[in-house]
Every structure is written in C-alpha cells, then in structure tokens.
Design an enzyme around this catalytic site. Structure first.
Site, PDB file in Angstrom:
ATOM      1  N   GLY A   1       0.849  -1.182   0.000  1.00  0.00           N
ATOM      2  CA  GLY A   1       0.000   0.000   0.000  1.00  0.00           C
ATOM      3  C   GLY A   1       0.889   1.238   0.000  1.00  0.00           C
ATOM      4  O   GLY A   1       2.043   1.185   0.422  1.00  0.00           O
TER       5      GLY A   1
ATOM      6  N   GLY B   1       0.344  -4.998   0.591  1.00  0.00           N
ATOM      7  CA  GLY B   1      -0.878  -4.838  -0.190  1.00  0.00           C
ATOM      8  C   GLY B   1      -0.823  -5.577  -1.517  1.00  0.00           C
ATOM      9  O   GLY B   1      -1.868  -5.985  -2.045  1.00  0.00           O
TER      10      GLY B   1
ATOM     11  N   GLU C   1       5.651  -5.831   7.436  1.00  0.00           N
ATOM     12  CA  GLU C   1       4.982  -4.791   8.229  1.00  0.00           C
ATOM     13  C   GLU C   1       5.481  -4.673   9.674  1.00  0.00           C
ATOM     14  O   GLU C   1       5.428  -3.588  10.247  1.00  0.00           O
ATOM     15  CB  GLU C   1       3.468  -5.027   8.247  1.00  0.00           C
TER      16      GLU C   1
ATOM     17  N   ASP D   1      -1.313  -7.207   7.155  1.00  0.00           N
ATOM     18  CA  ASP D   1      -2.762  -6.995   7.040  1.00  0.00           C
ATOM     19  C   ASP D   1      -3.255  -7.589   5.716  1.00  0.00           C
ATOM     20  O   ASP D   1      -2.788  -8.639   5.320  1.00  0.00           O
ATOM     21  CB  ASP D   1      -3.093  -5.507   7.190  1.00  0.00           C
TER      22      ASP D   1
END
Lengths: 682, 383
Positions: free
Chosen positions: B73, B122, B145, B153
């Site tokens: 992301g 992402g 992350e 995530d």
C-alpha cells in the site's frame, strides 16, 4: 433453480423441468450440464440464516476465560500431521484415525502427548499453583477434549490422577521428587485404585500392604484375582509408575485404605520384577488409552513411598495419624477425584457442543419431503418436530456451559470450608451433564440420519468415546445418591440445630414456601420469579418427602443406611431437582451481568427453554402436584413456541460454541462435494 | 465499461487490456514499485465488481508494470494524510483495500496474478486471495509490516496462518523474503513459470473463454516448471520453524530460537532473531494474535479483525509505532525506529486486548462487506 420463495408458477415449471430431465436421462447428451442445474445443491447456511446477535461476544461469554490459549492449542493440533488432518469437500478436518488398530491408536496418542509436551502445553501444570495456572490448565484440557477423548483421558490420568495424588496425598519430599519430572514426562504415571472386585466402593478393595521394619520397606500384595487392579489407564503400555491404593496392615491391624508410589516399568519400558501386567483389551471406545490390569507379588517399596499427608508409618513401624477417625481419613483421600469430576463435566459439554453444532448445521442444509408436490423439499430444521428434538438440547447445553464455568470457579478458589459443597456440586453436575451428553449424542446421531453413522462425521462415534464418563470417577447413580444423602444430612442437622440453612445452595428453604399461580400464562412462565420458584418448590418438597420417607422406614425398624436405600426413588428425584436448580441459578447469574440487547434476549429464550423442558421432562412436577394438569399443558405449548422462536438463532447459537470448522465434520459443511465422485480416490 | 484511462485524473495508475473474454489489469505506478494508492484500490474494486456481473468476462489477469508486481500500500502518502488530518482518512484507505481483498477472496471468476517481481504487503492482498498465483525467478515475496510498526494486514492473518505448519508465523513475524520457488513450495504461489515464457502464457490465457478453473489451471501447467529450492532456503528449516514458531507467545518463540542458536552458530537463526528484535514489539504481539485467531476463522472475519487493529493503530492511542516506523524507514530513512513500548515484556495482554476491541467512537463501525452470491465455504466468516 427455484427457491422456496418463488411464485407457484415458477415452481410448477421447475418441477416440470425436473421430470423432463428424468425422462430424457438416457438419450440427452447434454444431460451432464443440465444435471448440475437441477440436482440438489449445497448452500451454506451462513447465506440464508440471520445473525441477530454478536457471535463473538457470545463465544466469549461461553468460553469465559483464556481465549488466546484456546486458539493457540487448536492451532497447534491443526498444523501437525500427527493429528491426522484429512481433506474433504475442500476443507481440512482433524480427528483421530479410528481405522487404526488399538495398538496404533495408543502409540499415536502417546506421540501426540509428546508433541504437545515439546511445544510447552503442559508447562506449569503441576508446578504453577497460581489461579491463572489452574485456569489455563483446565482450559487446555477442555481444548484437547475437542480433538479426542482418548487424548484428554490419557493426559488427565497422568496429570490429574497420578500428579494430583502426589500433590494432595504427598508431602514436600514427594513434591520435590516427582512433580517436575511428571510435568516433563520423565516419569509416566498411572493411578491404580479400581480392582476387578471393587469400583465405586474404594473402601472395600482387597490389595494388602504390610510394613517390614527390618528393611524399612512396604510390601504390596494382590491376595486374590478379584484384587487385581483393573481399568488402570496407562498401565498396559506406557506408565512407568503408579499410585497404588491398598489396605494398610500395621502389626496385624488394618488402618484402612492408603496410597503408595510403586514403579512398574524401568526406563526402557520393561515391566519390573514382581509386577504382572495384562491388557484390558479392546473397548467400545477410548481405544487410544491403554487400560491395563496389575498384580503385585510381594512388591517392595521404600517407606518414603507412602503418600503421607494424612498418615505416616515411622521407621520402626508405628502408625501415626493426626486424623483419628478412619472415615475422615478416607474422605481426605478422595479429594483429588474432585478435579476429575470438574474435567468430566466440562468434557461432556464439549462433546455435546460438537454434536449439536454438526447436527444443527446439517439440519440447515439437508432437506426431506415436500409439503405439497410442487414445493421444494423442506429443510430438516424447519420441521417443528426436528426443532423439538434438537433445540431443547441446545438450550440445556447452554445452561450447562454456564454451570461448568461456575463449577470451574468454585474449584479453583476452593477452601477447606467450601470443599463439601464443591464435592456435592461436582458430583451432581458430573452425573447430570454426562447423562445429558449421551442423550444429546444419540439424538444428534439420529437427526443426522445415515450420515450420523459414519465415523468421519464424529457424532455417532462420540457415543462410544464418551460413554465411559457416566461410569468413571464415580458411577452416576452412586454420585446422585451421595448428593441426596448429603442434602438429607444437612436437612436433619439444620432441624436439630434449629438454625437456617447455610451453604450448599439450600438457603432458599429458609424462607416461606413459594406459591405458584393457579393459571400460568406465557408471560408468567417466562418470568424469572416463576422459574426460580417452581424449581425451589420442587427441591424443598422432595427433600422433605425424602426425609419423611427415610424416617418412616426407620420407624419401622430399618437401619438408617437401609432406610436411605429403600427411599432411592425420592433420592433420585431430589438429586435431579437439586442439580437443575443449581444450573438455573448459574444461568441467571450469567444473564444478569449482561446489558440489554439482542444477545440478552436470546439468553432469555434459552433460559426459559431450559426451565420449560425440565418441567416437561420430570414427572415429579405432576406426580407431586407442583404443576396442575392444565399448567403442564401450558408448559408443553410454551416449548413449541420457544422452538419456533429459537429456530432463527440456531446457526448463531452453534457458531457461538467457537469450535473451529476443522474439529467439526464433513456433513457440517458441503456434504455434496465431500461425497462427490470426483472426491473418490480411484 | 470502466477502463484505466477514463474517469479520474490519476486514472493511469491501473491500466486495463481487453481481450475477448479476458481482462488484464496492470498496476501502473512503476516508479513507486506499483504501490497501491487510494485511487488504485478504489478503481480495482469497481473493476472487480463490474467484471463479476459482466457475463462476457470469464478470466482476470493481474500484473505489474516494470520490475515489481506491487510493493504494498502507498504507506508514505497514507501517513502524510493522517498527519495532516484525521485518522479517518487512513481508515478509509484500509476499509476500501480490505473490501477489495474480500471481493477477490470470494470472487466467482478465476484470477491469474503474474508475480514477476516484488510482491509485498498490499501486493499480496490483491493476488494471494485469488485463484491462481504465478511466481517466477524474479518473484520476491515478503510481509515486512512488523518492521514498520504495523502488522501483516490485507487478510494475511487468513492466508499466512494456512501455510504448512508454522511457516506463516515465521514469514509474518520476521518479514522474511521468499523467492518464487519458496512461494510455490509453501503454497503462496500455485505455479512457477520462467519469466521468459510469460508472454506465451499471457497469450494463451488471453484466448480463454471459460471460467472453469480446471481449464485455466491446465493452460498454466503447460508453461510451468518445478523449480529447485535453493540450499539455504528457510523452507528446508520447517522442523526448526515449527519447533520455535509454534510457541504460545512471542517471548517464548524468541527464547526457543535462542535455545537453538545456543546449540551452534547458524546464520539463518541469528538473522531470524535479529529481525524479531528489530521489529516493533507491539506489532509482533498483535500479529501473532491475529495469526492464531485467523487460523480458526473465515477470511471475512480475519479482515474485520485486522481492520479493527488498523483503526487503533491509526488513532495512536495505544502506541505510535506505525508512525515511528514510517518515519525511520520511509521518510527520514535513518532505519533506527524508537519503538514504544520498547520491549515485549512491557506489553501487557490488556494492551493487546485493546487493539482487538471495537473502536470507541460513535461514527466508527466494523468493516462491512458487500453481499456476495456463491460464497465458497472456505471464505465463510465464522465466529
């Protein structure tokens, strides 16, 4: 494909297309593609059922504590090939492979224990005596039970019976020597109490131990065949040490039953001299546990191996005990069995949860018969009769979950003062819940039809696996008689002392007898006051009747003990009344600490269902007139109403059990795909 | 029909190639290694929903422009946005991204992702949930992350926890990088195709006119190879990984690793310990709990829980590690984040519990998914 809500025209044409397909079957080449649009298709219940309350919140209410420990252990089992993962219908399921021979099942059970040991699952089970440690241990036992009863029994024997005996009967020297090694499985323990000739009546066992002051040793003997130790879990293959229960003779006089530590195998697994061991053989279930029989032929053990918390023998052979009364000494011995009963009560509810989750999920995807020819077939759980079979058992299971949580708290916070009431509650719950489980399993098995017979679907198989619970750690009938006897003793002593009842939950008898309204409307039936009143009324009246009956028999010249035996019918009714009232009380307490909302509403329905089904099932309400005939009919009507009110919540309620999919079974999910030709291994 | 160069001014960030029944979605921000902007996730979501309804579309292909598939992301932009305004700006990004992940995970038509380069964060979210994932010798997979103060995530608590044994815990906690062969071995990839054969593969796929996964799989099979795992692959260490990463807590995982390290010098173990020690302690604890819960739940439930934790992270009430991590790694680039709390032992269960609770804000709500027809059983949200 037509759905139940389609217009009747649609249904007629749907039906017509089904028929034409049948007719064309042999000639039409495109049959393959047509078939898929017409045949029954599995539709996950999640798509059609509503979730009106927060399932996670309910799960937390039910599981109560140590959520992360639960998830961790479930994951540990799912991620290892030792737990026999199998793919079916696109999902992975873990459960023991019952196609294995008894010997293989025993070995894999031991390997699973070693795996869990290596991962630190048993860390602190005997050395961490904090409240958190105790709760964690009980939680993990519960989770193991979800996978396999053999595994939990084998672990239970080692930690709770062998380890528990050392903790409770032993003193510092035993704790220092054995507890850490037990926790690390450097020794493997078993618990030799039951004999061929004596089970529940431990005081009657025939094994004999004498003391030889010349060598400072005890000498253990099995004097006759009926004295062979029987059903000793772990003895047949794996155990290296055992607790031996035996009559202790000092200078020719019997000092009663005592517990000793004896080694039965060396570290290479060879049976020790003067010990004979035989197998109990194949059983109707629990074949992962190596139950064995033991004979002792002049087995000599050091004096220090007497577990001497209540009595000791001096080096020169003097019997020493603080507790002079042999009855009290004996009672002290049986204390560790309480933890077993707490585990069993919890384990039985695990099994009920699994079977209800499977049967209810299946009943939300399986259809049978159409109401009229043009209509699609009806979902099993949309039949009122099917609801009546499963939903009351679901409500009872919920009630018992709260009761187990209560029992666990009472157990871990026990004090000498609460021991008596703990003994009574744990006996009552153990008996009631294991009976409930057996009944639930049978009903669920039948509710799954033929699929319930397949071992992979768990429900039917669990009957054999859990049947033993009604017998071990106290035969259910004997336990229930003990409950009634204890209540009777309390009643008599309160009357003699002219003092109010205190403890045991009998305080409600201090007030005036509750009055039940002559006409019970639905809203009265659903009121907390009525529900508690009717249970209390039954309990106090049965207790009085039991006491009267016993004293009448005594007046006719019977001994007290015999008089109690003659009054067994009332004793059974009373123990049940006591248990059900206790369960209801724990339900109330769990419910009241919750704020208003959809979750509390459902709890209310379950609680009322629990009460109604108890009222309907126990004939004493009619027999002794706590309910009039009209009111009994009103109760029956209410059960039906509650079934239809609970029906929309059925899926959410079993989802809230929090049993991961992998621990359910193929019929709980896409059973069409699980049984498709493409899933057959050619 | 929506296409890449139409509706908005940054519209070229996703390109769409149309071929009869096949749509190829190309992530097109090569200078940022195709990091997903808010516009990109929104556009992808629109496209996925539209193609599901469009009966002329039977197959989706996703790939990246340049040397990356997608590096994650667009966190730098996100952090700037949150710093300027309200945490909700960030929450909106995650909301949309997670919905996209869910739609992909429950998609009725097959998606082939061509992972010829970096696949991180992402990027994994828009590919791993899909039906087919094609790795190459250029693939580099990681969920880094925890070193950024966040946690894996985009549904990683679902797909990582389903890797063999405890490999998912290893990959997710340490941020270890996997190559194409390793991705195939552990199941993150379904196929391995040498990069030079990709044009032929795409050409063959562009002619597909069915959504039958068996047909698509057979086509990819024709171009596939069985690559050998490199000698030093972590996948050869599954025994040690299972032994250490199956522990109850992060502290116990570390001490198990240290126990192994004490048995002798081993680069792999010391690297692994180092990555754990460099990561945010809060991130490690949150991640482990997400994996453990995620293993027992459907993908929807996993995303809902991840979204909760995300919102708590953005609100900075419990810890500010994510912002500190972004400062140290992405903005100031001193690579020396000051985590707070600084040690695992300082993080109570209660603190972790707060990350998993609902956000105390009247306007906040749990992630809500669009209704899906034909939900596959494995995608069902339970518990």
């Amino acid at each position: 494909m037509a759905s139940p809500s389609s217009s009747s025209i649609d249904q007629v044409s749907w039906r017509a297309s089904v028929l034409s397909r049948h007719l064309q079957q042999s000639t039409d080449n495109s049959f393959q593609s047509l078939q898929s649009s017409v045949c029954l298709q599995y539709s996950p219940p999640e798509l059609s059922e509503k979730f009106e309350f927060d399932v996670r919140e309910m799960r937390r209410l039910l599981d109560d504590h140590n959520f992360e420990d639960r998830d961790w252990l479930m994951g540990l089992m799912m991620q290892s090939n030792l737990f026999s993962p199998r793919n079916s219908g696109g999902k992975v399921f873990v459960s023991p492979d019952y196609n294995q021979s008894m010997e293989q099942q025993r070995e894999v059970t031991m390997k699973r224990i070693e795996y869990l040991l290596d991962r630190g699952v048993f860390k602190g089970w005997l050395t961490d005596r904090t409240l958190e440690g105790e709760m964690r241990k009980l939680t993990l036992m519960d989770v193991v039970t979800v996978f396999d009863h053999s595994l939990s029994v084998k672990i239970g024997v080692h930690f709770f019976l062998w380890g528990g005996a050392i903790q409770f009967f032993g003193t510092k020297r035993h704790h220092d020597k054995w507890l850490k090694d037990t926790e690390d499985y450097k020794v493997k323990g078993c618990f030799a109490m039951t004999e061929l000739g004596h089970g529940s009546n431990v005081r009657g066992i025939e094994t004999i131990t004498t003391y030889d002051s010349n060598t400072g040793e005890f000498v253990i003997n099995t004097p006759c065949e009926s004295a062979q130790k029987y059903w000793i879990g772990g003895a047949a293959n794996h155990a290296t040490h055992t607790i031996v229960f035996s009559q202790l003779y000092i200078n020719g006089s019997n000092q009663g039953v005592h517990a000793f530590i004896a080694q039965i195998r060396d570290l290479d697994g060879n049976i020790c001299p003067n010990i004979r061991i035989a197998d109990c053989g194949h059983k109707i279930g629990l074949n992962g546990v190596d139950n064995g029989r033991i004979w002792f032929d002049n087995v000599r053990i050091p004096r220090e191996n007497l577990l001497n918390s209540v009595a000791d023998v001096s080096p020169d052979g003097q019997y020493l005990s603080e507790i002079k009364d042999p009855d009290q000494r004996f009672a002290a011995f049986l204390a560790p069995l309480t933890s077993g009963r707490v585990n069993i009560a919890g384990g039985s509810i695990c099994s009920s949860k699994i079977s209800l989750a499977i049967a209810i999920r299946y009943s939300l995807t399986r259809r049978a018969f159409s109401v009229s020819a043009s209509r699609p077939e009806v979902l099993l759980l949309d039949y009122p009769s099917h609801q009546r079979r499963l939903l009351p058992l679901l409500a009872k299971t919920y009630a018992m979950v709260f009761a187990v949580n209560y029992l666990t708290k009472v157990y871990v916070t026990r004090t000498p003062k609460t021991n008596k009431s703990l003994h009574i509650v744990s006996s009552a719950f153990k008996a009631m819940f294991t009976w409930h489980n057996m009944r639930t399993l049978q009903e669920c098995r039948e509710a799954c039809g033929g699929q319930g017979l397949k071992t992979e679907n768990r429900v039917g198989n669990l009957k054999g696996e859990f049947d033993v619970q009604t017998t071990f750690e106290g035969d259910n009938n004997v336990l229930m008689q003990q409950v009634s006897k204890a209540l009777l003793a309390e009643y008599i002593s309160a009357q003699k002392r002219k003092k109010p009842f205190e403890g045991l939950g009998l305080e409600h008898m201090n007030g005036p007898s509750p009055v039940i309204l002559a006409q019970l409307t639905s809203s009265v039936l659903r009121s907390t006051k009525f529900q508690m009143d009717i249970f209390c009324l039954r309990e106090r009246d049965l207790l009085k009747r039991f006491a009267d009956d016993v004293s009448q028999h005594q007046a006719q010249g019977e001994s007290k003990a015999h008089a109690v035996l003659l009054s067994f019918q009332l004793a059974e009714d009373l123990a049940r009344a006591y248990s059900e009232r206790m369960v209801l009380q724990t339900f109330f307490e769990s419910e009241t600490c919750h704020s208003e909302g959809p979750l509390k509403n459902v709890l209310g329905l379950l609680k009322t269902m629990y009460v109604m089904i108890c009222l309907e099932e126990d004939a004493s309400f009619l027999r002794y007139g706590y309910l009039s005939i009209e009111n009994a009919a009103a109760v029956r009507k209410e059960v039906m109403k509650l079934c239809s009110e609970l029906r929309p919540h059925a899926l959410s309620l079993v989802s809230s059990f929090g049993i991961p999919d992998a621990f359910l079974s193929p019929i709980a999910f896409n059973w069409v795909e699980a049984n498709s030709w493409s899933s057959v291994h050619h | 029909m929506a296409s890449g160069n139409s509706t908005n001014d940054r519209g070229n960030e996703v390109l769409v190639k149309e071929n009869l029944n096949v749509r190829t979605l190309i992530l097109n921000r090569p200078r940022q290694l195709n990091a997903l902007s808010f516009q990109m996730v929104s556009q992808l979501l629109e496209l996925f929903l539209a193609y599901e309804k469009d009966s002329t579309v039977s197959l989706l292909i996703m790939k990246g422009e340049g040397r990356a598939f997608c590096a994650g992301g667009d966190v730098a932009t996100l952090v700037r946005d949150v710093a300027k305004g309200h945490w909700r700006l960030g929450a909106k990004f995650f909301w949309t991204e997670f919905i996209l992940n869910y739609v992909i995970a429950t998609y009725t038509k097959p998606q082939v992702s061509i992972l010829n380069g970096i696949v991180m964060g992402g990027g994994a979210g828009v590919s791993i949930h899909g039906r087919f994932r094609v790795a190459t010798e250029n693939s580099v997979f990681a969920m880094p992350e925890t070193s950024l103060g966040l946690f894996p995530d985009v549904g990683a608590s679902y797909f990582l926890s389903r890797l063999p044994g405890f490999f998912g815990e290893y990959v997710g906690l340490t941020g270890a990088r996997l190559d194409g062969a390793e991705m195939l071995a552990c199941g993150l990839a379904t196929h391995f195709v040498p990069a030079m054969r990709l044009p032929l593969l795409e050409d063959a796929l562009s002619k597909v006119n069915t959504s039958d996964p068996a047909v698509v799989s057979a086509i990819i099979d024709e171009f596939s190879q069985e690559p050998a795992l490199k000698d030093k692959s972590a996948y050869h260490r599954l025994d040690i990984i299972d032994w250490c990463f199956s522990r109850r807590s992060v502290e116990e995982i570390l001490s198990a690793l240290e126990g192994e390290a004490a048995k002798g010098t081993d680069d792999w173990i010391s690297t692994t310990i180092q990555s754990l020690k460099k990561a945010s302690p809060t991130s490690l604890k949150n991640s482990l709990r997400l994996f453990r819960e995620g293993r027992l739940q459907g993908v929807g439930r996993c995303l809902i829980q991840e979204y909760r934790v995300c919102c708590h992270v953005l609100r900075k009430e419990i810890s500010k590690d994510f912002f500190e991590g972004c400062r140290a790694i992405l903005l100031d680039k001193d690579r020396n984040p000051k985590w707070e709390p600084s040690q695992l032992e300082l993080i109570s269960d209660n603190m972790v519990e707060r990350y998993f609770s609902k956000v105390d804000d009247e306007e906040w709500e749990d992630l809500k998914f669009p209704a899906r027809s034909n939900l596959p059983v494995h995608a069902m949200a339970k518990l």
